[in-house]
Design a protein around this motif. Structure first.
Motif, PDB file in Angstrom:
ATOM      1  N   ILE A  67       0.839  -1.202   0.000  1.00 53.49           N
ATOM      2  CA  ILE A  67       0.000   0.000   0.000  1.00 53.49           C
ATOM      3  C   ILE A  67       0.870   1.247   0.000  1.00 53.49           C
ATOM      4  CG2 ILE A  67      -1.619   1.348   1.388  1.00 53.49           C
ATOM      5  CD1 ILE A  67      -2.911  -1.252   2.261  1.00 53.49           C
ATOM      6  N   GLN A  68       1.911   1.255   0.819  1.00 49.68           N
ATOM      7  CA  GLN A  68       2.787   2.416   0.882  1.00 49.68           C
ATOM      8  C   GLN A  68       3.540   2.619  -0.429  1.00 49.68           C
ATOM      9  OE1 GLN A  68       5.163   1.578   4.359  1.00 49.68           O
ATOM     10  NE2 GLN A  68       3.618   2.387   5.784  1.00 49.68           N
ATOM     11  N   ALA A  69       3.837   1.524  -1.126  1.00 52.95           N
ATOM     12  CA  ALA A  69       4.526   1.652  -2.412  1.00 52.95           C
ATOM     13  C   ALA A  69       3.628   2.320  -3.447  1.00 52.95           C
ATOM     14  CB  ALA A  69       4.970   0.270  -2.903  1.00 52.95           C
ATOM     15  N   VAL A  70       2.348   1.950  -3.448  1.00 54.38           N
ATOM     16  CA  VAL A  70       1.411   2.531  -4.409  1.00 54.38           C
ATOM     17  C   VAL A  70       1.147   4.001  -4.097  1.00 54.38           C
ATOM     18  CG1 VAL A  70      -1.004   2.478  -5.141  1.00 54.38           C
ATOM     19  CG2 VAL A  70       0.310   0.364  -5.051  1.00 54.38           C
ATOM     20  N   LEU A  71       1.074   4.333  -2.800  1.00 56.72           N
ATOM     21  CA  LEU A  71       0.750   5.698  -2.394  1.00 56.72           C
ATOM     22  C   LEU A  71       1.978   6.592  -2.236  1.00 56.72           C
ATOM     23  CD1 LEU A  71      -1.990   5.022   0.318  1.00 56.72           C
ATOM     24  CD2 LEU A  71      -2.298   5.570  -2.088  1.00 56.72           C
ATOM     25  N   SER A  72       3.129   6.114  -2.649  1.00 60.33           N
ATOM     26  CA  SER A  72       4.352   6.901  -2.500  1.00 60.33           C
ATOM     27  C   SER A  72       4.201   8.256  -3.175  1.00 60.33           C
ATOM     28  CB  SER A  72       5.540   6.162  -3.117  1.00 60.33           C
ATOM     29  OG  SER A  72       6.696   6.974  -3.143  1.00 60.33           O
ATOM     30  N   PRO A  73       4.582   9.349  -2.476  1.00 60.08           N
ATOM     31  CA  PRO A  73       4.476  10.688  -3.091  1.00 60.08           C
ATOM     32  C   PRO A  73       5.254  10.808  -4.391  1.00 60.08           C
ATOM     33  CG  PRO A  73       4.916  10.856  -0.726  1.00 60.08           C
ATOM     34  CD  PRO A  73       5.073   9.408  -1.095  1.00 60.08           C
ATOM     35  N   VAL A  74       6.260   9.941  -4.584  1.00 57.52           N
ATOM     36  CA  VAL A  74       7.048   9.990  -5.811  1.00 57.52           C
ATOM     37  C   VAL A  74       6.166   9.686  -7.015  1.00 57.52           C
ATOM     38  CG1 VAL A  74       9.008   8.968  -7.041  1.00 57.52           C
ATOM     39  CG2 VAL A  74       9.120   9.346  -4.561  1.00 57.52           C
ATOM     40  N   ARG A  75       5.094   8.873  -6.803  1.00 56.22           N
ATOM     41  CA  ARG A  75       4.259   8.422  -7.910  1.00 56.22           C
ATOM     42  C   ARG A  75       2.956   9.210  -8.037  1.00 56.22           C
ATOM     43  NH1 ARG A  75       7.520   4.109  -7.212  1.00 56.22           N
ATOM     44  NH2 ARG A  75       6.980   3.760  -5.047  1.00 56.22           N
ATOM     45  N   GLY A  76       2.787  10.251  -7.284  1.00 57.02           N
ATOM     46  CA  GLY A  76       1.574  11.036  -7.436  1.00 57.02           C
ATOM     47  C   GLY A  76       1.281  11.874  -6.217  1.00 57.02           C
ATOM     48  N   SER A  77       0.164  12.583  -6.277  1.00 53.84           N
ATOM     49  CA  SER A  77      -0.220  13.486  -5.207  1.00 53.84           C
ATOM     50  C   SER A  77      -0.723  12.730  -3.992  1.00 53.84           C
ATOM     51  CB  SER A  77      -1.315  14.438  -5.714  1.00 53.84           C
ATOM     52  OG  SER A  77      -1.865  15.178  -4.657  1.00 53.84           O
ATOM     53  N   THR A  78      -0.458  13.280  -2.809  1.00 54.36           N
ATOM     54  CA  THR A  78      -0.950  12.674  -1.570  1.00 54.36           C
ATOM     55  C   THR A  78      -2.419  13.004  -1.318  1.00 54.36           C
ATOM     56  OG1 THR A  78      -0.160  14.600  -0.319  1.00 54.36           O
ATOM     57  CG2 THR A  78       1.321  12.689  -0.498  1.00 54.36           C
ATOM     58  N   SER A  79      -3.055  13.751  -2.221  1.00 54.02           N
ATOM     59  CA  SER A  79      -4.471  14.069  -2.054  1.00 54.02           C
ATOM     60  C   SER A  79      -5.382  12.999  -2.635  1.00 54.02           C
ATOM     61  CB  SER A  79      -4.781  15.421  -2.718  1.00 54.02           C
ATOM     62  OG  SER A  79      -4.571  15.342  -4.126  1.00 54.02           O
ATOM     63  N   ARG A  80      -4.827  12.054  -3.370  1.00 60.44           N
ATOM     64  CA  ARG A  80      -5.676  11.007  -3.958  1.00 60.44           C
ATOM     65  C   ARG A  80      -6.146  10.044  -2.874  1.00 60.44           C
ATOM     66  NH1 ARG A  80      -2.349   8.635  -8.919  1.00 60.44           N
ATOM     67  NH2 ARG A  80      -0.751   8.643  -7.303  1.00 60.44           N
ATOM     68  N   PRO A  81      -7.446   9.770  -2.815  1.00 63.81           N
ATOM     69  CA  PRO A  81      -7.993   8.983  -1.701  1.00 63.81           C
ATOM     70  C   PRO A  81      -7.728   7.494  -1.846  1.00 63.81           C
ATOM     71  CG  PRO A  81      -9.738   9.579  -3.233  1.00 63.81           C
ATOM     72  CD  PRO A  81      -8.498  10.276  -3.717  1.00 63.81           C
ATOM     73  N   LEU A  82      -7.747   6.825  -0.686  1.00 65.30           N
ATOM     74  CA  LEU A  82      -7.621   5.370  -0.616  1.00 65.30           C
ATOM     75  C   LEU A  82      -8.843   4.815   0.104  1.00 65.30           C
ATOM     76  CD1 LEU A  82      -6.069   2.613  -0.689  1.00 65.30           C
ATOM     77  CD2 LEU A  82      -5.108   3.266   1.535  1.00 65.30           C
ATOM     78  N   LEU A  83      -9.623   4.009  -0.602  1.00 68.72           N
ATOM     79  CA  LEU A  83     -10.754   3.316  -0.004  1.00 68.72           C
ATOM     80  C   LEU A  83     -10.350   1.877   0.261  1.00 68.72           C
ATOM     81  CD1 LEU A  83     -13.753   2.904   0.787  1.00 68.72           C
ATOM     82  CD2 LEU A  83     -14.224   2.467  -1.643  1.00 68.72           C
ATOM     83  N   VAL A  84     -10.434   1.447   1.511  1.00 70.76           N
ATOM     84  CA  VAL A  84     -10.141   0.063   1.880  1.00 70.76           C
ATOM     85  C   VAL A  84     -11.470  -0.651   2.102  1.00 70.76           C
ATOM     86  CG1 VAL A  84      -9.075  -1.471   3.574  1.00 70.76           C
ATOM     87  CG2 VAL A  84      -7.936   0.666   2.933  1.00 70.76           C
ATOM     88  N   LEU A  85     -11.769  -1.617   1.248  1.00 74.47           N
ATOM     89  CA  LEU A  85     -12.949  -2.456   1.428  1.00 74.47           C
ATOM     90  C   LEU A  85     -12.542  -3.644   2.287  1.00 74.47           C
ATOM     91  CD1 LEU A  85     -14.451  -2.430  -2.191  1.00 74.47           C
ATOM     92  CD2 LEU A  85     -15.065  -0.981  -0.239  1.00 74.47           C
ATOM     93  N   SER A  86     -12.959  -3.615   3.548  1.00 76.33           N
ATOM     94  CA  SER A  86     -12.642  -4.698   4.487  1.00 76.33           C
ATOM     95  C   SER A  86     -13.657  -5.807   4.230  1.00 76.33           C
ATOM     96  CB  SER A  86     -12.719  -4.174   5.923  1.00 76.33           C
ATOM     97  OG  SER A  86     -12.334  -5.159   6.845  1.00 76.33           O
ATOM     98  N   CYS A  87     -13.265  -6.776   3.419  1.00 84.66           N
ATOM     99  CA  CYS A  87     -14.227  -7.655   2.758  1.00 84.66           C
ATOM    100  C   CYS A  87     -14.228  -9.076   3.311  1.00 84.66           C
ATOM    101  CB  CYS A  87     -13.910  -7.688   1.259  1.00 84.66           C
ATOM    102  SG  CYS A  87     -15.280  -8.194   0.223  1.00 84.66           S
TER     103      CYS A  87
END
Length: 408
Positions: free
Chosen positions: A311-331
């Motif tokens: 998750i941290q790799a995908v959300l790394s600031p190097v790859r985009g803005s930190t304003s993009r939301p993350l929805l976790v579906l606890s399924c």
């Protein structure tokens, strides 16, 4: 062990409530005056305790456990005694420990400070009475933590939108906007007995499919457009770590499989693995407006440090803005048997029943979402019925700037 802790918490709360009762009411039943002394000036009219005030503390506590948070706050408006009693930090800490495992969602704004729950409230030979330990009461505002985090009362404590903003939202909903795109990945897509993606494609009553699948991106997935609330189109790009044949073969042979979405870079200072998205996934991360992580919330399916690192790799600031939301579906695959029935019946019985899913608050802790700079939300979801999904999608669209007409 859980039953013992439950009984201990209840006994501590009852002792605290008794201390309040002893402060406000003497043994003869006379009320304590506003300045804290029994009785008052001869000319003052003494206030006698009412029927509810005269009940044993154990029954008062039992009654409060059957009330909603809003009802408890209304009870606190009836008298000075109940006002101070319902703000007892021990009472609300008890409610937090009791009810948090049953909250259906949590996000970056409403997540309780879990470290407060690990601090001891009171020693066995002490009781919390009015005027004592004021520093603790101000530091651990369990009541505010509960009211902010509980899904059933969050909206009641948020400011309502002015009427002109509702009109603006309606007008904006008439203007065509770009279609938000979200990348969906995670073990809950691949390891559950019921396929969440398949159920999504075959549930037009929940989310109608509004576009044919887009071409695949280097063999890792394809995008499908859906229509939310018959107004807003959005696209979900599903990213699988392996294909179906590889997953079935690994299941039969009981072997591990490689993840095509990430490559292992090494380990960090604590020995946990670090990952980088594969080149095609990096392109997806730069193009999408947000992410949907499908976590496996069934018992015994903790993915460990690899989930956090991916998750941290995908959300790394190097790859985009930190304003993009993350929805976790606890399924989970299917509904819990004990979840069927009246809400009142479940609320009185859930304390003695082990829940067959990872609570969303525990899921947020498990995935170390407090370390994530992006807006995030954890939503309980059932793959078979898709319950909870629309609540998560609604939050995701709002975070992406989509004006949802009629939503708060």
């Amino acid at each position: 062990m859980a039953g013992k802790m439950q009984r201990l918490s209840e006994s501590v709360v009852i002792r605290s409530l008794r201390s309040f009762r002893d402060t406000y009411f003497t043994n003869s039943g006379a009320a304590v005056s506003g300045d804290g002394r029994a009785g008052g000036d001869p000319g003052d009219e003494e206030e006698q305790p009412g029927l509810l005030d005269s009940l044993p503390v154990d029954l008062q506590f039992l009654i409060m456990t059957l009330l909603s948070p809003a009802d408890i706050c209304r009870l606190g408006a009836t008298s000075r005694y109940w006002r101070d009693l319902v703000r007892d930090p021990i009472l609300w800490r008890y409610f937090l420990l009791r009810d948090m495992p049953y909250w259906s969602s949590i996000d970056h704004l409403t997540m309780p400070q879990l470290e407060m729950l690990n601090a001891p409230i009171i020693n066995e030979d002490e009781s919390l009475v009015e005027g004592e330990d004021k520093g603790m009461e101000s530091k651990c505002d369990y009541m505010s933590e509960y009211l902010r985090g509980c899904p059933s009362c969050r909206q009641q404590w948020l400011p309502s939108r002015p009427a002109y903003e509702r009109v603006t939202s309606f007008l904006q909903s008439l203007v065509p906007s770009s279609e938000p795109r979200y990348a969906m990945f995670g073990p809950g897509m691949e390891h559950l007995d019921v396929s969440l993606v398949t159920r999504l494609m075959l549930a037009p009553d929940v989310l109608p499919v509004s576009g044919t699948p887009h071409r695949q991106i280097n063999g890792i997935g394809s995008g499908i457009s859906y229509m939310f609330n018959n107004q807003h189109r959005f696209n979900i790009l599903t990213l699988y770590s392996t294909n179906r044949a590889e997953r079935e073969r690994a299941r039969v042979q009981q072997q591990g499989i490689s993840n095509k979405l990430f490559t292992i870079d090494g380990t960090d200072e604590s020995g946990c693995p670090t990952y980088s998205p594969a080149p095609q996934v990096q392109l997806v991360c730069q193009a999408v407006d947000g992410f949907i992580y499908v976590a496996n919330a069934e018992p015994g399916r903790d993915g460990g440090s690899s989930e956090v690192a991916q998750i941290q790799a995908v959300l790394s600031p190097v790859r985009g803005s930190t304003s993009r939301p993350l929805l976790v579906l606890s399924c989970v695959a299917r509904e819990e048997p004990e979840a069927v029935g009246a809400t009142s019946q479940r609320s009185s019985a859930h304390r003695n029943t082990a829940r067959r899913r990872t609570p969303c608050v525990e899921m947020a802790k498990r995935l170390c979402l407090h370390q994530v700079a992006n807006p995030w939300m954890v939503q309980d979801t059932v793959a078979e019925s898709l319950s909870g999904l629309l609540d998560g999608i609604s939050w995701l669209l709002r975070c992406s700037g989509v004006k949802l007409y009629g939503s708060s």
